[in-house]
Design a protein around this motif. Structure first.
Motif, mmCIF file in Angstrom:
data_model
loop_
_atom_site.group_PDB
_atom_site.id
_atom_site.type_symbol
_atom_site.label_atom_id
_atom_site.label_comp_id
_atom_site.label_asym_id
_atom_site.label_seq_id
_atom_site.Cartn_x
_atom_site.Cartn_y
_atom_site.Cartn_z
ATOM 1 N N UNK A 55 12.557 62.587 19.389
ATOM 2 C CA UNK A 55 11.846 61.378 18.986
ATOM 3 C C UNK A 55 10.657 61.121 19.924
ATOM 4 N N UNK A 56 10.889 61.320 21.215
ATOM 5 C CA UNK A 56 9.805 61.132 22.193
ATOM 6 C C UNK A 56 8.637 62.077 21.886
ATOM 7 N N UNK A 80 7.366 56.221 14.555
ATOM 8 C CA UNK A 80 8.801 56.560 14.605
ATOM 9 C C UNK A 80 9.669 55.820 13.582
ATOM 10 N N UNK A 81 10.467 56.612 12.889
ATOM 11 C CA UNK A 81 11.446 56.079 11.935
ATOM 12 C C UNK A 81 12.811 56.649 12.304
ATOM 13 N N UNK A 107 -0.616 57.478 8.577
ATOM 14 C CA UNK A 107 -0.889 58.865 8.162
ATOM 15 C C UNK A 107 0.220 59.841 8.549
ATOM 16 N N UNK A 108 0.986 59.504 9.622
ATOM 17 C CA UNK A 108 2.020 60.442 10.103
ATOM 18 C C UNK A 108 3.297 59.691 10.470
ATOM 19 N N UNK A 109 4.395 60.172 9.955
ATOM 20 C CA UNK A 109 5.701 59.593 10.317
ATOM 21 C C UNK A 109 6.541 60.651 11.024
ATOM 22 N N UNK A 110 7.283 60.219 12.020
ATOM 23 C CA UNK A 110 8.245 61.099 12.689
ATOM 24 C C UNK A 110 9.644 60.538 12.479
ATOM 25 N N UNK A 111 10.511 61.332 11.872
ATOM 26 C CA UNK A 111 11.839 60.825 11.468
ATOM 27 C C UNK A 111 12.952 61.557 12.212
ATOM 28 N N UNK A 130 5.131 63.769 6.859
ATOM 29 C CA UNK A 130 6.468 63.302 7.256
ATOM 30 C C UNK A 130 7.137 64.429 8.042
ATOM 31 N N UNK A 131 7.213 64.274 9.369
ATOM 32 C CA UNK A 131 7.853 65.284 10.219
ATOM 33 C C UNK A 131 9.297 64.853 10.450
#
Ligand code: SF4
Length: 291
Positions: A103-104, A113-114, A150-154, A181-182
């Motif tokens: 996540x970091x 961050x999701x 524009x960018x999500x980190x899941x 969506x990463x």
């Protein structure tokens, strides 16, 4: 009647190691765990007998040494303990550490961050505690409240059902088709193994007994999973809660348990079932299957 034990039934290594660490450390001097080490009353009573206290309230901590549980914590919590001059012992499961690291990295590379998980759960609080901005997704309705980026980190809480996690990631991609969506799969392997085995067990069984603490999130997830594949599923914490009227002579009874359920609690449930079969009118049908 047959009894079938699920594969991957015992405690996961993260919980087992944290309990062993707490017991070993408590021999040196008393300590306090920051919140319950496990969500299982029997285990907590045993730890209490070893001099291990538990609280989440910093003002209630009476020992110099404080242990972070297997669920992990945020750096801000560790820092607050340092500032109060506590010696911090870390029992965070390596697989929770891994989720923190991923996540970091996502945040550092500019992803919003999701976290897929249960709001308020200690592991989710630990994952999000150092973030300025984030969203927790516990169901499709939460996707409505995600700001466009524009960018999500899941990532996911380690004990989430992997099928639900994948379906929420797919729904997120559908809702924001032009966003990147990463997704980093942080559901731990012991949870995946346990859930897969429980699903197979529930599919095959006439009745399923799920053993685990009333406040254990992964036990509730196991119960929900089994209930989708078997119409007679019972969640119990200990053998004394079993009822003879739940079973019929021809039943295949499946037994599974949450990650923090000790072996002796599982054993006493199996003992109860075996003793009841012997007491009943159909002893010739007794058999136990382990897969
Ligand atoms: S459920 Fe998974 S992440 Fe949590 S303590 Fe056990 S092994 Fe570690």
């Amino acid at each position: 009647m047959h009894i079938k034990l699920a594969k991957h039934l015992g405690m996961c290594f993260g919980v087992r190691d944290a309990i062993a660490f707490a017991k070993t450390q408590s021999r040196q001097s008393p300590l306090t765990t920051l919140g319950d080490l496990v969500h299982n009353q029997g285990v907590l009573r045993e730890l209490n007998d070893h001099g291990v206290r538990s609280t989440r309230d910093f003002d209630q901590i009476e020992t110099s040494r404080v242990m972070i549980t297997a669920h992990g914590s945020s750096d801000s919590v560790r820092q607050a303990l340092d500032e109060r001059r506590h010696e911090v012992l870390d029992a965070t499961c390596p697989l929770v550490h891994h989720a923190h690291r991923l996540l970091t990295e996502l945040v550092a590379s500019g992803h919003f961050p999701l976290v897929i998980g249960k709001p308020g759960h200690v592991e989710v609080k630990g994952l999000t505690g150092d973030l300025e901005e984030f969203r927790i997704i516990s169901g499709e309705a939460d996707l409505e409240h995600i700001p466009p980026r524009p960018r999500y980190g899941v990532v996911a809480q380690t004990t989430q059902p992997i099928e639900r996690v994948r379906s929420l990631v797919a729904a997120l991609r559908e809702r924001f088709p032009s966003a990147e969506v990463a997704f980093r799969d942080t559901v731990c392997q012991p949870t995946k193994n346990r859930q897969k085995a429980a699903k197979q067990l529930a599919t095959e069984s006439d009745v399923v007994i799920v053993i685990g603490g009333a406040r254990s999130n992964n036990t509730h997830e196991l119960y929900a999973l089994c209930s989708r594949h078997c119409s007679r599923v019972y969640h119990i914490q200990r053998a004394e809660e079993l009822r003879e009227e739940w079973f019929f002579p021809s039943d295949l009874v499946g037994v599974t348990a949450g990650t923090s359920t000790p072996d002796d609690q599982i054993r006493s449930v199996v003992d109860w079932l075996e003793a009841w079969i012997v007491r009943s009118d159909f002893p010739a049908r007794l058999s136990k299957v382990t897969n």
